[in-house]
Design a protein around this motif. Structure first.
Motif, PDB file in Angstrom:
ATOM      1  N   MET A   1       0.840  -1.178   0.000  1.00  0.00           N
ATOM      2  CA  MET A   1       0.000   0.000   0.000  1.00  0.00           C
ATOM      3  C   MET A   1       0.890   1.248   0.000  1.00  0.00           C
ATOM      4  O   MET A   1       1.947   1.260   0.617  1.00  0.00           O
ATOM      5  N   LYS A   2       0.436   2.280  -0.692  1.00  0.00           N
ATOM      6  CA  LYS A   2       1.216   3.513  -0.775  1.00  0.00           C
ATOM      7  C   LYS A   2       0.832   4.474   0.339  1.00  0.00           C
ATOM      8  O   LYS A   2      -0.292   4.496   0.789  1.00  0.00           O
ATOM      9  N   LYS A   3       1.823   5.256   0.737  1.00  0.00           N
ATOM     10  CA  LYS A   3       1.619   6.250   1.777  1.00  0.00           C
ATOM     11  C   LYS A   3       1.929   7.616   1.166  1.00  0.00           C
ATOM     12  O   LYS A   3       2.987   7.815   0.580  1.00  0.00           O
ATOM     13  N   ARG A   4       1.005   8.549   1.292  1.00  0.00           N
ATOM     14  CA  ARG A   4       1.179   9.899   0.752  1.00  0.00           C
ATOM     15  C   ARG A   4       1.555  10.823   1.906  1.00  0.00           C
ATOM     16  O   ARG A   4       0.938  10.773   2.960  1.00  0.00           O
ATOM     17  N   GLU A  17       4.618  10.176  -2.665  1.00  0.00           N
ATOM     18  CA  GLU A  17       3.932   8.920  -2.404  1.00  0.00           C
ATOM     19  C   GLU A  17       4.980   7.824  -2.343  1.00  0.00           C
ATOM     20  O   GLU A  17       5.786   7.679  -3.259  1.00  0.00           O
ATOM     21  N   LEU A  18       4.986   7.074  -1.248  1.00  0.00           N
ATOM     22  CA  LEU A  18       5.962   6.006  -1.079  1.00  0.00           C
ATOM     23  C   LEU A  18       5.258   4.717  -0.694  1.00  0.00           C
ATOM     24  O   LEU A  18       4.229   4.748  -0.014  1.00  0.00           O
ATOM     25  N   GLU A  19       5.840   3.604  -1.114  1.00  0.00           N
ATOM     26  CA  GLU A  19       5.349   2.319  -0.637  1.00  0.00           C
ATOM     27  C   GLU A  19       5.548   2.288   0.876  1.00  0.00           C
ATOM     28  O   GLU A  19       6.544   2.814   1.381  1.00  0.00           O
ATOM     29  N   GLU A  20       4.621   1.694   1.583  1.00  0.00           N
ATOM     30  CA  GLU A  20       4.653   1.712   3.042  1.00  0.00           C
ATOM     31  C   GLU A  20       5.936   1.117   3.615  1.00  0.00           C
ATOM     32  O   GLU A  20       6.523   1.674   4.540  1.00  0.00           O
ATOM     33  N   PHE A  23       8.712   3.578   3.052  1.00  0.00           N
ATOM     34  CA  PHE A  23       8.546   4.699   3.968  1.00  0.00           C
ATOM     35  C   PHE A  23       9.125   4.358   5.340  1.00  0.00           C
ATOM     36  O   PHE A  23       9.840   5.159   5.940  1.00  0.00           O
TER      37      PHE A  23
END
Length: 70
Positions: A1-4, A17-20, A23
């Motif tokens: 899931m991506k994290k913004r 935006e990074l992959e969790e 991150f």
């Protein structure tokens, strides 16, 4: 899931935006670079490069050992 996330680095704002899992890997550095002193920034860069250099050196040594066995 991506994290913004929104981050401000040296006065400039970024939306990224990074992959969790990535991150979690870079979270400490993202915190450190928000308001770094020049010295802190230098040490962050040198530490990361040293880690990469040592990892690459270890990989090369392992490859060399594997080549000798084969």
């Amino acid at each position: 899931m991506k994290k913004r996330l929104s981050i401000s680095v040296m006065g400039e704002k970024f939306e990224i935006e990074l992959e969790e899992d990535f991150f979690e890997f870079v979270k400490e550095d993202l915190i450190k670079i928000q308001n770094p002193t020049p010295k802190e920034l230098l040490f962050i860069i040198l530490k990361k490069n040293k880690d990469l250099y040592e990892r690459d050196k270890n990989i090369q040594n392992l490859i060399s050992k594997i080549d000798k066995v084969l």
